[in-house]
Design a protein around this motif. Structure first.
Motif, mmCIF file in Angstrom:
data_model
loop_
_atom_site.group_PDB
_atom_site.id
_atom_site.type_symbol
_atom_site.label_atom_id
_atom_site.label_comp_id
_atom_site.label_asym_id
_atom_site.label_seq_id
_atom_site.Cartn_x
_atom_site.Cartn_y
_atom_site.Cartn_z
ATOM 1 N N VAL A 14 2.384 12.507 32.161
ATOM 2 C CA VAL A 14 0.883 12.474 32.053
ATOM 3 C C VAL A 14 0.306 11.609 31.110
ATOM 4 C CG1 VAL A 14 -1.182 14.015 31.756
ATOM 5 C CG2 VAL A 14 0.875 15.074 32.751
ATOM 6 N N LEU A 71 -2.617 15.350 37.709
ATOM 7 C CA LEU A 71 -1.317 16.219 37.672
ATOM 8 C C LEU A 71 -1.055 17.006 38.939
ATOM 9 C CD1 LEU A 71 1.368 17.103 36.080
ATOM 10 C CD2 LEU A 71 -0.139 18.779 34.950
ATOM 11 N N GLU A 126 -3.326 21.858 31.509
ATOM 12 C CA GLU A 126 -2.286 20.980 32.203
ATOM 13 C C GLU A 126 -0.899 22.102 32.352
ATOM 14 O OE1 GLU A 126 -3.360 16.686 31.133
ATOM 15 O OE2 GLU A 126 -2.375 17.947 29.906
#
Lengths: 246, 246
Positions: A14, A71, A126
């Motif tokens: 990420v 994501l 996330e």
């Protein structure tokens, strides 16, 4: 199991910021039989000279890396995802050891191992896309691993899942037989008596200690031959001197 | 066991060429509770900006790193050394999995884990200073790990030994130090030349084989004393004969 079992595992980075890191990660992925690299909104160029320099013979991993904006896009079609974190979070998740959790990713389906950005790690937002969470144990004095080191360790652990049971390679040693060893010990004792290192009344206990040393070494037949060669040569050298005397 | 058990383990880098690697290694060492970095004839500046940039909060490891000219100097006072290699060698050594061999370094005494230069790895000559040999399992498609990745993986494995107390095995032997062993090998070579078993032009390769035998045996200090006693006695016996001749 073989390396092919790793084909479905994607490594998801990420917002990686360092091209050197991304290149080093491509290399260590290829070292570990991993092929799919997914970059979420990368902050560096994965084909920059720095990245290619670190990737060396794994530029193909950089070239086939998939870039996505978010994501969730990186996880499309994935059945299992593990997120990595360096910190304890007060959000009720269980942090597992890589060795315990990573085997769960070795599956025929698509699975993902997610790493956060260098400077902040994964956010709580996330993390919620993963089902399990891994923390690599580190020293309290400096717990924060470099991103490439973290991927190296996890890739290594994943590879161990498919190459186990461990590759202990013993070269095909021609281990000396019991009688070959006994012949050596007898000759050793004789020579040690001859040079005056051993005396008949102490020979047995001393020889026991030498036996221990050479038994531990697990001698091969040719090594026993070499060691006996030394003994013959000592005997010969002493005889020579005796001859010269006459 | 605790992190303190790692205090005696030194990481030895032979001729490291990349400052980025050396910096990354300092960081991963500190992440894993390791403190002693020894650089043998480094080909880069371990305090350069690149090294410091990669070390981040582990610049103290770079500052306290010891620089020496040769591998034997790096191993002074060490009782155990493991060398890492990426390749099979046709020199009769057993390559072990890091997980099997590295716990052996966790000791109160000084021990060393040796890594070769980025572009060639350790030479056979350099390997001979170690008693055990580790290869990190990697994919046949790209077996060569980056130096910093190799150190990261081994440091991680070492740290797991102290945080997972199950992995340890070590009889409390008074293992001979590196210098004691070297002293023995030098005396052995001298005596073998004296008795005419060795010739100057073949001594090195033959001695290599004897080193392998005795390194495998993992001699204690008192065993080295006994073996040296034999050598002194052979020398003495030959001198006696020479005296008698006169």
């Amino acid at each position: 199991m073989s390396e092919a079992a790793l084909a479905g595992v994607r490594i998801v980075l990420v917002e990686p910021a360092g091209a050197l890191n991304v290149g080093a990660i491509a290399r260590v992925m290829k070292n570990s039989g991993l092929k799919q690299l997914v970059l979420v909104d990368p902050q560096c160029d994965p084909l920059s000279p720095e990245a290619q320099q670190m990737a060396v013979h794994a530029v193909d991993i950089l070239e086939s890396a998939v870039q996505v904006a978010t994501l969730p896009e990186a996880l499309v079609d994935c059945t299992r995802a593990i997120a990595t974190t360096a910190r304890d979070r007060d959000i009720g998740i269980t942090l597992e050891h890589p060795r315990d959790a990573l085997p769960w990713l070795i599956e025929p389906q698509n699975t993902a191992l997610i790493f956060g950005p260098e400077y902040r790690g994964l956010s709580n937002e996330e993390l919620k896309y993963a089902q399990r969470f891994v923390r690599i144990p580190t020293s309290d004095r400096y717990p924060s691993l470099n991103l490439a080191a973290a991927v190296a360790i996890c890739s290594y652990e994943l590879f161990q899942c498919v190459v186990q049971p461990t590759l202990k390679e013993t070269p095909d040693l021609d281990t000396a037989s019991f009688d070959a060893l006994e012949g050596y010990y007898q000759q050793l004792e004789q020579v040690l008596l001859e040079i005056g290192y051993l005396f008949p009344h102490t020979a047995a206990s001393r020889m026991q200690k030498f036996r221990q040393i050479f038994n531990r070494a697990q001698l091969t037949t040719s090594e026993v031959g070499m060691l006996r060669g030394i003994l013959s040569q000592i005997h010969w050298a002493l005889q020579q001197k005796t001859e010269e005397e006459r």
